[in-house]
Motif scaffolding. Structure first.
Motif, PDB file in Angstrom:
ATOM      1  N   ALA A   1       0.827  -1.208   0.000  1.00 34.78           N
ATOM      2  CA  ALA A   1       0.000   0.000   0.000  1.00 34.78           C
ATOM      3  C   ALA A   1       0.859   1.254   0.000  1.00 34.78           C
ATOM      4  O   ALA A   1       0.563   2.226  -0.706  1.00 34.78           O
ATOM      5  CB  ALA A   1      -0.940  -0.011   1.206  1.00 34.78           C
ATOM      6  N   PHE A   2       1.942   1.239   0.783  1.00 31.34           N
ATOM      7  CA  PHE A   2       2.813   2.420   0.825  1.00 31.34           C
ATOM      8  C   PHE A   2       3.527   2.619  -0.510  1.00 31.34           C
ATOM      9  O   PHE A   2       3.626   3.752  -0.998  1.00 31.34           O
ATOM     10  CB  PHE A   2       3.841   2.292   1.954  1.00 31.34           C
ATOM     11  CG  PHE A   2       4.756   3.480   2.049  1.00 31.34           C
ATOM     12  CD1 PHE A   2       4.340   4.631   2.690  1.00 31.34           C
ATOM     13  CD2 PHE A   2       6.018   3.456   1.458  1.00 31.34           C
ATOM     14  CE1 PHE A   2       5.174   5.751   2.759  1.00 31.34           C
ATOM     15  CE2 PHE A   2       6.850   4.563   1.522  1.00 31.34           C
ATOM     16  CZ  PHE A   2       6.416   5.715   2.171  1.00 31.34           C
ATOM     17  N   VAL A   3       4.010   1.541  -1.099  1.00 33.58           N
ATOM     18  CA  VAL A   3       4.706   1.646  -2.381  1.00 33.58           C
ATOM     19  C   VAL A   3       3.757   2.178  -3.453  1.00 33.58           C
ATOM     20  O   VAL A   3       4.128   3.020  -4.276  1.00 33.58           O
ATOM     21  CB  VAL A   3       5.309   0.287  -2.783  1.00 33.58           C
ATOM     22  CG1 VAL A   3       5.808   0.318  -4.226  1.00 33.58           C
ATOM     23  CG2 VAL A   3       6.436  -0.091  -1.839  1.00 33.58           C
ATOM     24  N   ASP A   4       2.517   1.695  -3.456  1.00 33.83           N
ATOM     25  CA  ASP A   4       1.530   2.182  -4.425  1.00 33.83           C
ATOM     26  C   ASP A   4       1.295   3.677  -4.250  1.00 33.83           C
ATOM     27  O   ASP A   4       1.202   4.418  -5.223  1.00 33.83           O
ATOM     28  CB  ASP A   4       0.206   1.425  -4.258  1.00 33.83           C
ATOM     29  CG  ASP A   4       0.293  -0.006  -4.748  1.00 33.83           C
ATOM     30  OD1 ASP A   4       1.257  -0.330  -5.470  1.00 33.83           O
ATOM     31  OD2 ASP A   4      -0.598  -0.797  -4.412  1.00 33.83           O
ATOM     32  N   MET A   5       1.198   4.120  -2.996  1.00 36.39           N
ATOM     33  CA  MET A   5       0.949   5.533  -2.723  1.00 36.39           C
ATOM     34  C   MET A   5       2.154   6.370  -3.166  1.00 36.39           C
ATOM     35  O   MET A   5       1.997   7.462  -3.751  1.00 36.39           O
ATOM     36  CB  MET A   5       0.652   5.752  -1.242  1.00 36.39           C
ATOM     37  CG  MET A   5       0.251   7.173  -0.883  1.00 36.39           C
ATOM     38  SD  MET A   5      -0.268   7.351   0.852  1.00 36.39           S
ATOM     39  CE  MET A   5      -1.878   6.554   0.806  1.00 36.39           C
ATOM     40  N   LEU A   6       3.360   5.881  -2.924  1.00 33.79           N
ATOM     41  CA  LEU A   6       4.559   6.616  -3.304  1.00 33.79           C
ATOM     42  C   LEU A   6       4.683   6.735  -4.816  1.00 33.79           C
ATOM     43  O   LEU A   6       4.962   7.814  -5.360  1.00 33.79           O
ATOM     44  CB  LEU A   6       5.799   5.943  -2.714  1.00 33.79           C
ATOM     45  CG  LEU A   6       7.152   6.525  -3.116  1.00 33.79           C
ATOM     46  CD1 LEU A   6       7.243   8.012  -2.750  1.00 33.79           C
ATOM     47  CD2 LEU A   6       8.283   5.745  -2.449  1.00 33.79           C
ATOM     48  N   THR A   7       4.490   5.628  -5.523  1.00 32.56           N
ATOM     49  CA  THR A   7       4.624   5.669  -6.987  1.00 32.56           C
ATOM     50  C   THR A   7       3.544   6.549  -7.604  1.00 32.56           C
ATOM     51  O   THR A   7       3.807   7.267  -8.587  1.00 32.56           O
ATOM     52  CB  THR A   7       4.562   4.249  -7.584  1.00 32.56           C
ATOM     53  OG1 THR A   7       3.392   3.570  -7.102  1.00 32.56           O
ATOM     54  CG2 THR A   7       5.778   3.438  -7.185  1.00 32.56           C
ATOM     55  N   THR A   8       2.344   6.514  -7.053  1.00 31.52           N
ATOM     56  CA  THR A   8       1.277   7.398  -7.547  1.00 31.52           C
ATOM     57  C   THR A   8       1.639   8.857  -7.327  1.00 31.52           C
ATOM     58  O   THR A   8       1.437   9.706  -8.204  1.00 31.52           O
ATOM     59  CB  THR A   8      -0.058   7.082  -6.844  1.00 31.52           C
ATOM     60  OG1 THR A   8      -0.419   5.721  -7.123  1.00 31.52           O
ATOM     61  CG2 THR A   8      -1.161   8.010  -7.326  1.00 31.52           C
ATOM     62  N   ALA A   9       2.203   9.158  -6.157  1.00 28.78           N
ATOM     63  CA  ALA A   9       2.597  10.538  -5.860  1.00 28.78           C
ATOM     64  C   ALA A   9       3.701  11.009  -6.811  1.00 28.78           C
ATOM     65  O   ALA A   9       3.678  12.156  -7.273  1.00 28.78           O
ATOM     66  CB  ALA A   9       3.079  10.648  -4.414  1.00 28.78           C
ATOM     67  N   LEU A  10       4.653  10.140  -7.139  1.00 32.96           N
ATOM     68  CA  LEU A  10       5.730  10.528  -8.040  1.00 32.96           C
ATOM     69  C   LEU A  10       5.214  10.762  -9.460  1.00 32.96           C
ATOM     70  O   LEU A  10       5.660  11.679 -10.154  1.00 32.96           O
ATOM     71  CB  LEU A  10       6.820   9.461  -8.046  1.00 32.96           C
ATOM     72  CG  LEU A  10       7.622   9.313  -6.757  1.00 32.96           C
ATOM     73  CD1 LEU A  10       8.674   8.235  -6.912  1.00 32.96           C
ATOM     74  CD2 LEU A  10       8.271  10.621  -6.366  1.00 32.96           C
ATOM     75  N   LYS A  11       4.272   9.933  -9.895  1.00 29.53           N
ATOM     76  CA  LYS A  11       3.682  10.145 -11.214  1.00 29.53           C
ATOM     77  C   LYS A  11       2.912  11.449 -11.270  1.00 29.53           C
ATOM     78  O   LYS A  11       2.910  12.151 -12.280  1.00 29.53           O
ATOM     79  CB  LYS A  11       2.755   8.974 -11.559  1.00 29.53           C
ATOM     80  CG  LYS A  11       3.474   7.672 -11.843  1.00 29.53           C
ATOM     81  CD  LYS A  11       2.507   6.546 -12.086  1.00 29.53           C
ATOM     82  CE  LYS A  11       3.226   5.218 -12.282  1.00 29.53           C
ATOM     83  NZ  LYS A  11       2.278   4.082 -12.436  1.00 29.53           N
TER      84      LYS A  11
END
Length: 298
Positions: free
Chosen positions: A287-297
């Protein structure tokens, strides 16, 4: 008990006592009566005690069987709850998430993100360790690391999730001297704040187009081991330095820092998530990795 007992036999025995017969227990379990009878017989052999009294008309547990049945029901219920809890944990993020990240990237990107993460996933807690040193994820019991720059060869698992540019920046106090610089080779005459968190803080290669390449070795007058502190020293007039765009961009845009030789490029770096080797990732990590990658995009 002389040796370990197959726990399935406990379920077979409990089903027989609950159903009152081998036939009904077999129907409930979806197996044959012969298998149920065989498993209960093996259980009695293993525990060395008669658990069921069998007659032509009825079947009932012995005194030892009644006591053992109560324990079996408790064990099977606890096992069922443990499996249900495990299944739930595979889907719902929960528990303590331990992350390590560099000071600069951690402060500017990860800290805002973990506040959003814990607000969204209320069953999660986050412990963030900011360090420009490379931590041992296994020894330090970390769920993941954010690493910025260039990865060393490692047995750990990694995933590149983004990249960053690097800016040569200087303070407005040095604007007159910076204006006189036309080529990277002229830069060593200016004061420089070295970032000792880097493997090679003084030697940098600049490129312009496909043909122009110049490698410069700076002479530091200040050396500091954390990137945010390097940036503060530059802001205060200490000298030039090289900073990642995610840290310096806002200050360049508002004039607090000057982008020196913007036509020349420095090597770009990667942003990586690094994990301890594991076959499965807990939901809190995913969940954290998904949130981080979404934020970077974004």
């Amino acid at each position: 008990m002389p040796h370990a007992t197959n726990l399935n036999r406990l379920a077979h025995f409990a089903a027989v006592v609950d159903a009152g017969s081998f036939t009904r227990a077999a129907e409930y379990l979806g197996i044959t009566k012969a298998v149920v009878s065989q498993q209960v017989a093996k259980l009695e052999q293993e525990v060395g005690t008669t658990l069921l009294m069998r007659t032509t008309r009825r079947l009932q547990p012995t005194e030892a069987g009644r006591l053992f049945h109560a324990r079996c029901v408790s064990i099977l219920k606890e096992a069922e709850e443990a499996l249900a809890e495990l299944a739930q944990s595979r889907t719902d993020p929960k528990g303590l998430l331990r992350i390590t990240a560099p000071f600069d990237y951690g402060t500017s990107v990860i800290v805002p993100l973990i506040t959003t993460f814990t607000a969204h996933y209320t069953d999660c807690k986050v412990e963030l360790n900011l360090s420009d040193s490379t931590m041992d994820l296994i020894a330090d019991n970390m769920d993941l690391a954010i690493r910025v720059g260039w990865l060393d060869d490692s047995s750990l698992q990694s995933r590149r999730i983004g990249s960053f540019s690097q800016f040569l920046v200087g303070p407005p106090q040095l604007a007159a001297k910076i204006a006189e610089v036309r080529m990277p080779s002229e830069l060593p005459s200016l004061p420089f704040v070295a970032n000792n968190a880097l493997r090679e803080p003084l030697e940098w290669t600049f490129t312009r187009g496909d043909q122009n390449v110049q490698t410069v070795r700076f002479h530091e007058n200040i050396a500091i081991n954390t990137t945010p502190a390097v940036m503060e020293a530059v802001r205060l007039g200490g000298g030039l330095s090289i900073l990642p765009d995610f840290l310096a961009k806002a200050d360049v845009e508002n004039g607090r820092l000057l982008h020196v030789l913007p036509d020349w490029r420095l090597p770009s770096g990667g942003i990586y998530i690094v994990y301890p080797a594991a076959r499965f990732r807990p939901p809190k990590v995913s969940a954290f990795v998904d949130m981080l990658t979404t934020a970077l995009k974004g």
